[in-house]
Design a protein around this motif. Structure first.
Motif, PDB file in Angstrom:
ATOM      1  N   THR A  14     114.862   4.159 -33.374  1.00 19.80           N
ATOM      2  CA  THR A  14     114.524   5.477 -32.831  1.00 19.80           C
ATOM      3  C   THR A  14     114.285   5.408 -31.322  1.00 19.80           C
ATOM      4  O   THR A  14     114.575   6.361 -30.599  1.00 19.80           O
ATOM      5  N   ALA A  15     113.776   4.246 -30.844  1.00 18.92           N
ATOM      6  CA  ALA A  15     113.520   4.096 -29.407  1.00 18.92           C
ATOM      7  C   ALA A  15     114.814   4.045 -28.604  1.00 18.92           C
ATOM      8  O   ALA A  15     114.814   4.341 -27.405  1.00 18.92           O
ATOM      9  N   MET A  48     104.664  14.963 -28.002  1.00 20.59           N
ATOM     10  CA  MET A  48     105.278  15.292 -26.711  1.00 20.59           C
ATOM     11  C   MET A  48     105.861  16.700 -26.640  1.00 20.59           C
ATOM     12  O   MET A  48     106.285  17.140 -25.571  1.00 20.59           O
ATOM     13  N   ASP A  49     105.902  17.441 -27.757  1.00 14.41           N
ATOM     14  CA  ASP A  49     106.460  18.794 -27.739  1.00 14.41           C
ATOM     15  C   ASP A  49     105.550  19.812 -27.051  1.00 14.41           C
ATOM     16  O   ASP A  49     105.982  20.919 -26.736  1.00 14.41           O
ATOM     17  N   GLY A  82     107.062  10.008 -35.635  1.00 18.50           N
ATOM     18  CA  GLY A  82     107.768  10.127 -34.373  1.00 18.50           C
ATOM     19  C   GLY A  82     106.937  10.644 -33.217  1.00 18.50           C
ATOM     20  O   GLY A  82     105.755  10.967 -33.355  1.00 18.50           O
ATOM     21  N   ALA A  83     107.594  10.768 -32.065  1.00 19.87           N
ATOM     22  CA  ALA A  83     106.919  11.162 -30.827  1.00 19.87           C
ATOM     23  C   ALA A  83     106.848  12.670 -30.634  1.00 19.87           C
ATOM     24  O   ALA A  83     106.037  13.154 -29.835  1.00 19.87           O
ATOM     25  N   ASN A  84     107.651  13.431 -31.361  1.00 20.72           N
ATOM     26  CA  ASN A  84     107.741  14.869 -31.091  1.00 20.72           C
ATOM     27  C   ASN A  84     106.417  15.598 -31.313  1.00 20.72           C
ATOM     28  O   ASN A  84     106.071  16.522 -30.566  1.00 20.72           O
ATOM     29  N   GLU A 121     117.126   6.094 -28.909  1.00 24.90           N
ATOM     30  CA  GLU A 121     117.398   7.497 -28.603  1.00 24.90           C
ATOM     31  C   GLU A 121     116.328   8.100 -27.702  1.00 24.90           C
ATOM     32  O   GLU A 121     116.605   8.979 -26.896  1.00 24.90           O
ATOM     33  N   ASN A 122     115.088   7.605 -27.843  1.00 19.65           N
ATOM     34  CA  ASN A 122     113.969   8.166 -27.083  1.00 19.65           C
ATOM     35  C   ASN A 122     112.934   7.071 -26.863  1.00 19.65           C
ATOM     36  O   ASN A 122     112.244   6.650 -27.791  1.00 19.65           O
ATOM     37  N   GLN A 123     112.777   6.607 -25.619  1.00 22.39           N
ATOM     38  CA  GLN A 123     111.892   5.490 -25.333  1.00 22.39           C
ATOM     39  C   GLN A 123     110.426   5.819 -25.606  1.00 22.39           C
ATOM     40  O   GLN A 123     109.613   4.906 -25.808  1.00 22.39           O
ATOM     41  N   GLU A 124     110.065   7.099 -25.617  1.00 23.37           N
ATOM     42  CA  GLU A 124     108.677   7.461 -25.893  1.00 23.37           C
ATOM     43  C   GLU A 124     108.264   7.149 -27.329  1.00 23.37           C
ATOM     44  O   GLU A 124     107.067   7.130 -27.642  1.00 23.37           O
ATOM     45  N   GLU A 125     109.239   6.887 -28.193  1.00 21.20           N
ATOM     46  CA  GLU A 125     108.922   6.512 -29.566  1.00 21.20           C
ATOM     47  C   GLU A 125     108.092   5.227 -29.623  1.00 21.20           C
ATOM     48  O   GLU A 125     107.246   5.063 -30.506  1.00 21.20           O
TER      49      GLU A 125
END
Length: 595
Positions: free
Chosen positions: A508-509, A588-589, A583-585, A511-515
């Motif tokens: 998953t990271a 961070m959303d 996840g991070a969403n 696609e998105n390093q904040e994961e």
């Protein structure tokens, strides 16, 4: 309420039964200097010092605190005298090189000394603990002249050491530091700047204080690649190597803190102070990691110490305090009520403290064995393996043990009910003193990023596999043992899940390093629970072989505590796995104004 007692029997269990320290010392060629008789005598004498000298100063040191007057710091009554006894007994020199005045004993024995001193009086123990990192840094990275000038005095304990990293505008982001180092004609440097939160930065216990300081050279590149390391003594050594003229470093103030009142947390002003470069220019952070890693393991010991003292205090109180009748039937018909230790919820809190203290001790002693191997083994492959395991387990030990140590300290206070909120019992001091452990030497979040991002994902899982292979081998070895099934089966399943979750986060990271950051703290705690599960499973199987002997009650308690850990605490990994996968969403959303 009893005074502090060193948990000697449990220390012996870990050393002798779980980790086979005698064989460990023999294999490393230390069988003569660290024979069972010598080790026993060392631990016994240290326990007397900690119980009779340090522990009585814990509450009074908290009440009195340190005082600052025109740059000078006075420690609480009795601290200086205790330190003099410590030095006269030769404790500072125990694990250091004989050529520098040390006794040449294995590093692991020093860890046990630190545990005992820290449990008795953490504020006092910090004055001695920081010197250890300063010594190791100078020894590994300093010049021959620097080693000759500083190490013998530090080893003797006549001088103490500090680490000076943090500045007001930068905590963990050391790339932002501004302290300057300007070259002088004599090859030294003029150090100018202000450092904050410097533990033991100024005090009256030793004749000199050796500061290990991060600063920037005039032509240094920006960020962490432009940091150099310097040794800056409070008093410059004279030609004879003794205390000479005062250097341009002073304590501007001390902090008014939540806890550890007996230790001075200082603002240190460097005003053109004479400093001497350690290691290569602009490579200071690499050298400083020697100090920082030693300090992180030392802070892991703090987590153990607060769990131990909380457990010890609340266990004694729970046996004496009577409230209500036990739901399972009257236990003390001659009294108006039964002891609170008969209530299941009190036992939940006591056993949680016990499981974390005794489990944490196994982890820390295992780490100390790895340090022994690094220092003493003649096998380069073995040293490399120990270094890799140590690098992986250090952030887990530092962050996980301080988090659960604070939890244990809170449980300890809760066992006292309203009395826990009152100073005289010492439970509230234990909570206050323990809270800093999750902050300094890298917060839990910093350690979590180091573990998941740097150690695990950047190594493509290789550093994780070093430890999961140990667990896998252990589970395979005991998979046919019916008595071990309750421990081995869940441990093996979690060991596999650990790898699967790591793979999931890594994918998953991409696609998105904040994961990585979003999962990191949960990942660290998850890792900590499994790590302690391994040691508790190991302890349970060792105890099962001895349960029919003369200490049946002791060994039965080990098996039952392991069972409690696996059934009551280890299931926390289930919720952590869910939150990591969420996840991070969900973090961070939010827009800033929505938070």
């Amino acid at each position: 309420m009893s005074d502090f007692k060193v948990p000697m029997r449990d220390m012996q269990f870990v050393m002798d039964d779980v980790l086979s320290f005698n064989a460990h010392f023999e294999r490393l060629g230390q069988g003569d200097v660290a024979s069972p008789d010598i080790v026993s005598a060392i631990l016994e004498e240290c326990s007397k010092f900690c119980e009779n000298v340090l522990a009585p100063l814990n509450a009074s040191g908290d009440e009195e605190g340190c005082t600052w007057n025109d740059g000078e710091v006075t420690t609480p009554a009795g601290f200086k005298e205790a330190y003099q006894q410590f030095v006269e007994a030769g404790w500072p020199s125990m694990t250091h090189h004989p050529e520098m005045g040390g006794q040449g004993l294995p590093e692991s024995l020093g860890t046990m000394l630190s545990e005992m001193a820290g449990s008795a009086n953490w504020s006092w123990g910090m004055y001695t603990g920081l010197s250890h990192g300063a010594m190791k840094t100078i020894d590994l990275h300093g010049t021959e002249e620097q080693r000759n000038t500083y190490l013998t005095k530090l080893v003797e304990g006549r001088w103490t050491g500090t680490m000076c990293l943090t500045e007001a505008h930068c905590g963990s982001d050391l790339g932002m530091l501004r302290t300057k180092a300007e070259p002088d004609a004599d090859g030294s440097y003029k150090i100018s700047g202000t450092k904050i939160f410097i533990s033991a930065g100024e005090h009256d216990m030793a004749e000199n204080i050796v500061h290990i300081v991060l600063a920037r050279l005039p032509d240094a590149p920006e960020g962490t690649k432009g940091i150099s390391l310097f040794v800056v003594p409070k008093f410059l050594p004279n030609d004879a190597g003794e205390v000479g003229e005062r250097n341009g470093v002073n304590c501007g103030s001390i902090e008014h803190k939540m806890g550890i009142h007996g230790n001075a947390t200082c603002v240190m002003n460097f005003d053109g102070a004479k400093g001497f470069l350690i290691g290569e220019p602009n490579r200071g952070l690499n050298c400083m990691f020697t100090f920082m890693n030693a300090a992180r393991i030392g802070t892991a010991v703090q987590g153990l110490a607060h769990a131990q003292i909380g457990y010890q205090k609340s266990l004694e109180y729970s046996k004496d305090r009577i409230q209500f009748r036990a739901l399972g039937g009257v236990k003390n018909p001659d009294a108006a009520a039964d002891s609170i230790i008969w209530h299941p919820d009190v036992r939940r809190m006591l056993l949680t403290q016990k499981a974390f203290a005794e489990g944490g001790r196994m982890l820390i002693y295992f780490l100390s064995q790895l340090i022994d191997i690094e220092n003493l083994s003649q096998d380069e492959e073995e040293k490399k393996e120990a270094n890799g395991l140590l690098a992986f387990l250090t952030p887990i030990a530092k962050a996980f043990l301080t988090e659960v140590g604070f939890e244990a300290a809170n449980h300890g206070l809760q066992c006292f009910g309203g009395h826990g909120y009152i100073k005289e019992w010492g439970a509230e001091q234990n909570v206050r003193d323990s809270r800093i452990s999750m902050l300094y030497e890298g917060t839990t979040g910093i350690q979590a990023l180091d573990l998941l991002g740097r150690k695990v994902l950047m190594s493509q899982g290789e550093m994780l596999k070093r430890f999961t292979k140990i667990i896998h081998k252990f589970c395979k070895e005991h998979e046919s043992n019916e008595a071990a099934k309750e421990f081995v089966e869940p441990l093996a399943a979690l060991n596999k899940e650990w790898g699967d979750l790591t793979m999931h986060i890594g994918l998953t990271a991409m696609e998105n390093q904040e994961e990585v950051s979003a999962a990191s703290c949960d990942y660290l705690m998850y890792s900590g629970y499994i790590t302690l599960a391994y040691f508790w499973a190991k302890a349970a199987l060792v105890a099962a072989d001895k349960v029919d002997g003369s200490e049946a009650s002791f060994y039965k308690s080990k098996i039952k505590t392991a069972r409690f850990y696996f059934q009551r605490i280890l299931p926390r990994t289930n919720s952590l796995a869910i939150t990591m996968k969420s996840g991070a969403n969900n973090l961070m959303d939010f827009e800033i104004e929505e938070i």
